[in-house]
Design a protein around this motif. Structure first.
Motif, PDB file in Angstrom:
ATOM      1  N   SER A 274      -4.656   4.639  -2.372  1.00 29.36           N
ATOM      2  CA  SER A 274      -5.197   3.459  -1.691  1.00 29.36           C
ATOM      3  C   SER A 274      -6.668   3.264  -2.038  1.00 29.36           C
TER       4      SER A 274
ATOM      5  N   VAL B  45      -5.824  -5.852   1.155  1.00 38.25           N
ATOM      6  CA  VAL B  45      -4.820  -5.967   0.101  1.00 38.25           C
ATOM      7  C   VAL B  45      -4.014  -7.257   0.222  1.00 38.25           C
TER       8      VAL B  45
ATOM      9  N   VAL C  81       2.087  -1.474  -1.243  1.00 39.19           N
ATOM     10  CA  VAL C  81       1.366  -2.345  -0.316  1.00 39.19           C
ATOM     11  C   VAL C  81       1.375  -1.735   1.080  1.00 39.19           C
TER      12      VAL C  81
ATOM     13  N   TRP D  17      -0.741  -3.245 -11.390  1.00 42.79           N
ATOM     14  CA  TRP D  17      -1.322  -4.082 -10.341  1.00 42.79           C
ATOM     15  C   TRP D  17      -0.628  -5.436 -10.257  1.00 42.79           C
TER      16      TRP D  17
ATOM     17  N   ARG E   6       3.746  -7.714  -3.153  1.00 43.63           N
ATOM     18  CA  ARG E   6       2.985  -8.114  -1.965  1.00 43.63           C
ATOM     19  C   ARG E   6       3.351  -9.530  -1.534  1.00 43.63           C
TER      20      ARG E   6
ATOM     21  N   PHE F   9      -1.125   1.038   1.183  1.00 38.52           N
ATOM     22  CA  PHE F   9      -2.501   0.539   1.258  1.00 38.52           C
ATOM     23  C   PHE F   9      -2.865   0.141   2.688  1.00 38.52           C
TER      24      PHE F   9
ATOM     25  N   ALA G  12      -6.022  -9.885  -1.627  1.00 40.16           N
ATOM     26  CA  ALA G  12      -6.404  -9.613  -3.011  1.00 40.16           C
ATOM     27  C   ALA G  12      -5.685 -10.544  -3.979  1.00 40.16           C
TER      28      ALA G  12
ATOM     29  N   LYS H 198      -8.158   0.059  -4.166  1.00 41.13           N
ATOM     30  CA  LYS H 198      -9.122  -0.775  -3.444  1.00 41.13           C
ATOM     31  C   LYS H 198     -10.448  -0.849  -4.186  1.00 41.13           C
TER      32      LYS H 198
END
Length: 239
Positions: free
Chosen positions: A119, A132, A107, A145, A152, A110, A135, A123
């Motif tokens: 990244s 992000v 994270v 993911w 995240r 990104f 998301a 994305k």
């Protein structure tokens, strides 16, 4: 296996990642045969034992039950006396001696390195039109993911946006108001449009607040705080 990591991850995740637990167990068994002080055990656990799962955990979110089992193994080894095979009393809970690892570094990459290959790949696949931090998990999201989104969510506690152009900040839903302790506008206020962005609060063509829009959208206290907020002149996303 590819580069020491599973190339395919199915439903039986504990079986797929079982090799990590086996490696850790072999390490601990070798150390148990030696007389090592408590300080020495601490060094071994921090610098050697935790490195066994760390490489895999940097890419995958391991099953919680499996992490708990490895924590128990480390806990038992740390408290076990060097002169006896019997289990010793655990004087402190393990949560007070350890911290969990996660995939938060992705994270951070990104956010701070958006032009890097990893990244741009994530994305394009998972959040092409979002940041992000905005998301969400979709249908068919990969195991990697899902782990990144979980990480995240952990680092989102206490973060805030730093204002630049306000294009992507949803001012009624996200933390951005620096003058408040939680950085959020009043969540009990009845907003006409909860998806309104910070940029929508500007006078068109400038970065000056539109007093009428701000006053009619937010509570009196929040409106006063917003109108006193000054924009930064450099592009920083979070602090």
């Amino acid at each position: 296996m590819y580069l020491g990591l599973p190339s395919l991850v199915g439903r039986l995740k504990k079986r797929v990642f079982g090799f990590i637990k086996d490696r850790l167990w072999k390490r601990l068994q070798g150390w148990r045969a030696k007389k090592i002080s408590r300080a020495g055990k601490t060094v071994l656990i921090k610098n050697v034992a935790t490195a066994v799962p760390s490489y895999c955990m940097s890419s995958f979110l391991l099953p919680r039950s499996m992490c708990k089992e490895m924590e128990v193994m480390l806990n038992n080894y740390w408290w076990q006396s060097s002169t006896s095979d019997r289990r010793s009393i655990n004087w402190v809970v393990w949560d007070g001696l350890s911290m969990s690892k996660c995939q938060a570094k992705y994270v951070w990459t990104f956010i701070n390195k958006p032009q890097s290959l990893v990244s741009r790949f994530f994305k394009a696949k998972y959040f092409p039109n979002l940041h992000v931090l905005q998301a969400k998990l979709g249908v068919g999201s990969s195991f990697i993911w899902k782990g990144i989104v979980t990480a995240r969510n952990k680092i989102m506690h206490g973060y805030r946006w730093v204002l630049e152009d306000g294009e992507i900040i949803k001012c009624c839903q996200e933390p951005w108001l620096i003058a408040k302790a939680d950085f959020r506008v009043d969540q009990t206020h009845n907003y006409v449009d909860i998806n309104i962005r910070v940029v929508d609060l500007f006078v068109p063509g400038s970065k000056d607040w539109d007093v009428s829009i701000v006053g009619s959208t937010f509570s009196a206290n929040d409106a006063a705080l917003i109108l006193s907020t000054v924009f930064l002149e450099f592009p920083v996303l979070i602090a």
